[in-house]
Design a protein around this motif. Structure first.
Motif, PDB file in Angstrom:
ATOM      1  N   LEU A 225      19.288  -4.360 -43.380  1.00  0.00           N
ATOM      2  CA  LEU A 225      19.543  -5.788 -43.595  1.00  0.00           C
ATOM      3  C   LEU A 225      19.996  -6.447 -42.290  1.00  0.00           C
ATOM      4  CD1 LEU A 225      21.363  -5.835 -47.061  1.00  0.00           C
ATOM      5  CD2 LEU A 225      19.322  -7.150 -46.485  1.00  0.00           C
ATOM      6  N   ALA A 226      20.913  -5.797 -41.581  1.00  0.00           N
ATOM      7  CA  ALA A 226      21.406  -6.338 -40.315  1.00  0.00           C
ATOM      8  C   ALA A 226      20.300  -6.367 -39.260  1.00  0.00           C
ATOM      9  CB  ALA A 226      22.596  -5.519 -39.818  1.00  0.00           C
ATOM     10  N   LEU A 227      19.484  -5.322 -39.218  1.00  0.00           N
ATOM     11  CA  LEU A 227      18.338  -5.305 -38.300  1.00  0.00           C
ATOM     12  C   LEU A 227      17.422  -6.495 -38.557  1.00  0.00           C
ATOM     13  CD1 LEU A 227      17.164  -1.564 -38.190  1.00  0.00           C
ATOM     14  CD2 LEU A 227      17.894  -2.945 -36.232  1.00  0.00           C
ATOM     15  N   SER A 228      17.141  -6.723 -39.826  1.00  0.00           N
ATOM     16  CA  SER A 228      16.234  -7.806 -40.213  1.00  0.00           C
ATOM     17  C   SER A 228      16.763  -9.161 -39.752  1.00  0.00           C
ATOM     18  CB  SER A 228      16.067  -7.817 -41.731  1.00  0.00           C
ATOM     19  OG  SER A 228      14.723  -7.764 -42.081  1.00  0.00           O
ATOM     20  N   VAL A 229      18.067  -9.372 -39.921  1.00  0.00           N
ATOM     21  CA  VAL A 229      18.687 -10.633 -39.498  1.00  0.00           C
ATOM     22  C   VAL A 229      18.548 -10.812 -37.987  1.00  0.00           C
ATOM     23  CG1 VAL A 229      20.910 -11.811 -39.222  1.00  0.00           C
ATOM     24  CG2 VAL A 229      20.299 -10.816 -41.426  1.00  0.00           C
ATOM     25  N   ALA A 230      18.853  -9.758 -37.230  1.00  0.00           N
ATOM     26  CA  ALA A 230      18.830  -9.857 -35.767  1.00  0.00           C
ATOM     27  C   ALA A 230      17.416  -9.970 -35.209  1.00  0.00           C
ATOM     28  CB  ALA A 230      19.546  -8.660 -35.161  1.00  0.00           C
ATOM     29  N   VAL A 231      16.438  -9.411 -35.896  1.00  0.00           N
ATOM     30  CA  VAL A 231      15.039  -9.574 -35.477  1.00  0.00           C
ATOM     31  C   VAL A 231      14.555 -10.985 -35.807  1.00  0.00           C
ATOM     32  CG1 VAL A 231      12.663  -8.837 -35.931  1.00  0.00           C
ATOM     33  CG2 VAL A 231      14.458  -7.130 -35.615  1.00  0.00           C
ATOM     34  N   ALA A 232      14.900 -11.447 -37.010  1.00  0.00           N
ATOM     35  CA  ALA A 232      14.454 -12.778 -37.442  1.00  0.00           C
ATOM     36  C   ALA A 232      15.027 -13.887 -36.578  1.00  0.00           C
ATOM     37  CB  ALA A 232      14.837 -13.002 -38.907  1.00  0.00           C
ATOM     38  N   ASP A 233      16.277 -13.737 -36.116  1.00  0.00           N
ATOM     39  CA  ASP A 233      16.869 -14.810 -35.307  1.00  0.00           C
ATOM     40  C   ASP A 233      16.590 -14.665 -33.814  1.00  0.00           C
ATOM     41  OD1 ASP A 233      18.778 -13.000 -34.264  1.00  0.00           O
ATOM     42  OD2 ASP A 233      20.337 -13.612 -35.668  1.00  0.00           O
ATOM     43  N   GLY A 234      15.789 -13.648 -33.460  1.00  0.00           N
ATOM     44  CA  GLY A 234      15.333 -13.520 -32.083  1.00  0.00           C
ATOM     45  C   GLY A 234      16.213 -12.696 -31.164  1.00  0.00           C
ATOM     46  N   ARG A 235      17.306 -12.149 -31.690  1.00  0.00           N
ATOM     47  CA  ARG A 235      18.166 -11.337 -30.825  1.00  0.00           C
ATOM     48  C   ARG A 235      17.488 -10.028 -30.420  1.00  0.00           C
ATOM     49  NH1 ARG A 235      23.749 -11.138 -34.008  1.00  0.00           N
ATOM     50  NH2 ARG A 235      22.377 -11.670 -35.750  1.00  0.00           N
ATOM     51  N   ILE A 236      17.041  -9.267 -31.404  1.00  0.00           N
ATOM     52  CA  ILE A 236      16.382  -7.995 -31.103  1.00  0.00           C
ATOM     53  C   ILE A 236      14.920  -8.266 -30.782  1.00  0.00           C
ATOM     54  CG2 ILE A 236      15.654  -5.760 -32.009  1.00  0.00           C
ATOM     55  CD1 ILE A 236      18.194  -5.658 -33.642  1.00  0.00           C
ATOM     56  N   LYS A 237      14.518  -7.864 -29.571  1.00  0.00           N
ATOM     57  CA  LYS A 237      13.153  -8.101 -29.098  1.00  0.00           C
ATOM     58  C   LYS A 237      12.518  -6.782 -28.662  1.00  0.00           C
ATOM     59  CE  LYS A 237      14.825 -10.871 -26.010  1.00  0.00           C
ATOM     60  NZ  LYS A 237      16.215 -10.922 -26.498  1.00  0.00           N
ATOM     61  N   ARG A 238      11.203  -6.797 -28.550  1.00  0.00           N
ATOM     62  CA  ARG A 238      10.478  -5.591 -28.137  1.00  0.00           C
ATOM     63  C   ARG A 238      11.022  -5.085 -26.803  1.00  0.00           C
ATOM     64  NH1 ARG A 238       4.073  -4.267 -28.545  1.00  0.00           N
ATOM     65  NH2 ARG A 238       4.057  -2.449 -27.175  1.00  0.00           N
ATOM     66  N   GLY A 239      11.268  -3.784 -26.760  1.00  0.00           N
ATOM     67  CA  GLY A 239      11.789  -3.159 -25.551  1.00  0.00           C
ATOM     68  C   GLY A 239      13.289  -3.010 -25.524  1.00  0.00           C
ATOM     69  N   ASP A 240      13.991  -3.658 -26.468  1.00  0.00           N
ATOM     70  CA  ASP A 240      15.448  -3.548 -26.518  1.00  0.00           C
ATOM     71  C   ASP A 240      15.874  -2.157 -26.990  1.00  0.00           C
ATOM     72  OD1 ASP A 240      15.779  -6.135 -25.674  1.00  0.00           O
ATOM     73  OD2 ASP A 240      16.427  -6.935 -27.606  1.00  0.00           O
ATOM     74  N   LEU A 241      16.971  -1.670 -26.400  1.00  0.00           N
ATOM     75  CA  LEU A 241      17.541  -0.393 -26.812  1.00  0.00           C
ATOM     76  C   LEU A 241      18.582  -0.668 -27.891  1.00  0.00           C
ATOM     77  CD1 LEU A 241      17.383   2.651 -26.160  1.00  0.00           C
ATOM     78  CD2 LEU A 241      19.287   2.306 -24.567  1.00  0.00           C
ATOM     79  N   VAL A 242      18.357  -0.095 -29.077  1.00  0.00           N
ATOM     80  CA  VAL A 242      19.171  -0.406 -30.260  1.00  0.00           C
ATOM     81  C   VAL A 242      19.857   0.860 -30.758  1.00  0.00           C
ATOM     82  CG1 VAL A 242      19.145  -1.368 -32.593  1.00  0.00           C
ATOM     83  CG2 VAL A 242      17.540  -2.241 -30.873  1.00  0.00           C
ATOM     84  N   LEU A 243      21.161   0.760 -30.943  1.00  0.00           N
ATOM     85  CA  LEU A 243      21.957   1.885 -31.429  1.00  0.00           C
ATOM     86  C   LEU A 243      22.392   1.622 -32.867  1.00  0.00           C
ATOM     87  CD1 LEU A 243      23.610   4.526 -30.913  1.00  0.00           C
ATOM     88  CD2 LEU A 243      25.464   3.039 -30.080  1.00  0.00           C
TER      89      LEU A 243
END
Length: 325
Positions: free
Chosen positions: A290-308
Motif C-alpha cells: 500500500l505504501a509503495l503504491s502511494v509513493a509510486v503514484a505521487d511520483g516519489r519512487i521512480k525507475r532506478g531508485d534504490l528502495v529498502l
C-alpha cells in the motif's frame, strides 16, 4: 557475469471505502484522537464492508497492479498472497484471486508471516523466479484485520485497518551488478519464543474459532527496532550499500514511533521515509505494498531508485528486501 533478477513491472492497491477515524473510535472505546496519534501516529483506518472479503480486496489490488504494469493476467504463472485473514481456513485465498483473474494455469498459494508477510512473499516469489520455475508473479498482501479485532480492547482495536496491495514481478536477465533493476537481496528471520507477545487467541486446531488479536505492546516495541535494524544491516552488507545509497525506505506501517526510531538508528534521513500509517493504520501484510503504491503514484519512487523494505510481525517474524525500482 549476468544474473536473473525479479524486476517490478507495476504495483497497485485497494482500500475499502469506509473510513473509521480516531474521533469515531473514541465514541465506542475509552480512547481519544490525541492518545492514539501520540502513541502510534494513526489518525484513521479503512474498514471492509459487510460481505467484502480479503479475496475481494486482493483482486482489486491485483487488477490495479496488472493495469499499472500494462500486462495481461494470462501472463502470470505464480500468485503468492500474504495474509493472516484468509476468506476460509482452506482453500487458499490466492486461488480465489487466480480464479477472479481468469487464470487456470501456474500456481497460487497463501503465505502466513503476519505483518512480515509481504516481505516473506516477495522473497518466496523472487526465489521461484530466479530458479526459472516461473516467469511472472503477482505478490499480494491483503488483510481484513477488522474481523479479528476485539473492539472493546483499546490497546489493539485502534491500531489495525483493512486493505490490499500488489506488485507484478518478472524474471529478467541483468548484468549482475549492484546497479541491476529488481530485487537485489532479501533476509528473513523468525523466533517462536516470542509468539505469546503478539498472537490471535483462536484457530481451527486449538479452539475451533477465529479468535481475537492479543498483544503485549511494550514488549513488541522493545524488540522491534533491534530486529528491524538487524536484517537491514544484513541487506547493506550483502549488497555493498549503505543508508546513504537508499533513495526510499518503505517500512511496515505499524507505529510511527517504531518507524522513526528505526530510521534514526540506521541513519536514514527522515525525508527518505515513506509514511502512510496515519491514513491506513496497521494493515499487516498489506501495509508495505500500500505504501509503495502511494509513493509510486505521487511520483516519489521512480525507475532506478534504490528502495529498502522491512517488516516485523507476530511470531516474531521479521525481514528486509532491497530492490532497484
Amino acid at each position: 557475469m549476468t544474473a536473473i533478477r525479479s524486476v517490478v513491472l507495476g504495483c497497485g492497491s485497494y482500500l475499502p471505502q469506509r473510513i473509521l477515524t480516531n474521533a469515531e473510535l473514541a465514541t465506542k472505546v475509552d480512547t481519544s484522537d490525541e492518545w492514539i496519534v501520540q502513541r502510534t501516529g494513526i489518525r484513521q483506518r479503512h474498514i471492509a464492508a459487510e460481505g467484502e472479503f480479503t479475496s475481494h480486496l486482493a483482486l482489486h489490488a491485483a487488477k490495479a497492479a496488472l493495469a499499472h504494469a500494462g500486462i495481461d493476467a494470462q501472463s502470470i504463472d505464480l500468485i503468492v498472497l500474504a495474509t493472516s485473514t484468509p476468506d476460509n481456513t482452506f482453500p487458499a485465498t490466492a486461488v480465489a484471486v487466480q480464479a477472479g483473474l481468469g487464470i487456470d494455469h501456474g500456481a497460487a498459494f497463501d503465505l502466513q508471516a503476519v505483518c512480515s508477510g509481504f516481505v516473506f512473499a516477495l522473497a518466496t516469489a523472487d526465489n521461484f523466479l530466479r530458479t526459472g520455475a516461473f516467469k511472472r508473479a503477482l505478490v499480494i498482501g491483503a488483510e481484513t484485520f477488522s474481523r479479528i479485532l476485539d473492539w472493546t480492547d483499546r490497546a489493539t482495536c485502534v491500531l489495525f485497518g483493512d486493505g490490499a496491495g500488489a506488485v507484478v514481478l518478472e524474471a529478467q536477465e541483468q548484468p549482475g551488478e549492484p546497479s541491476d533493476r529488481g530485487i537485489l537481496t532479501t533476509h528473513l528471520r523468525s523466533d517462536g519464543r516470542h509468539q505469546s507477545k503478539l498472537y490471535v487467541d483462536g484457530g481451527p486446531s486449538s479452539t475451533r474459532t477465529v479468535g481475537y488479536i492479543r498483544m503485549e505492546g511494550r514488549e513488541v516495541f522493545k524488540h522491534a527496532v533491534g530486529m528491524i535494524t538487524d536484517v537491514i544491516v544484513d541487506a547493506f552488507d550483502a549488497s555493498g550499500t549503505s543508508a546513504d545509497d537508499i533513495d526510499w525506505f518503505v517500512p511496515h506501517q505499524a507505529n510511527k514511533r517504531i518507524i522513526d526510531a528505526s530510521a534514526h538508528k540506521l541513519h536514514i534521513a527522515p525525508e527518505k521515509v515513506v509514511l502512510t500509517v496515519d491514513r491506513h493504520g496497521n494493515t499487516s501484510a498489506a501495509s508495505i505494498p500500500l505504501a509503495l503504491s502511494v509513493a509510486v503514484a505521487d511520483g516519489r519512487i521512480k525507475r532506478g531508485d534504490l528502495v529498502l523494505l522491512e517488516a516485523m510481525g507476530g511470531g516474531f517474524t521479521w525481514g528486509s528486501a532491497l530492490l532497484r525500482w
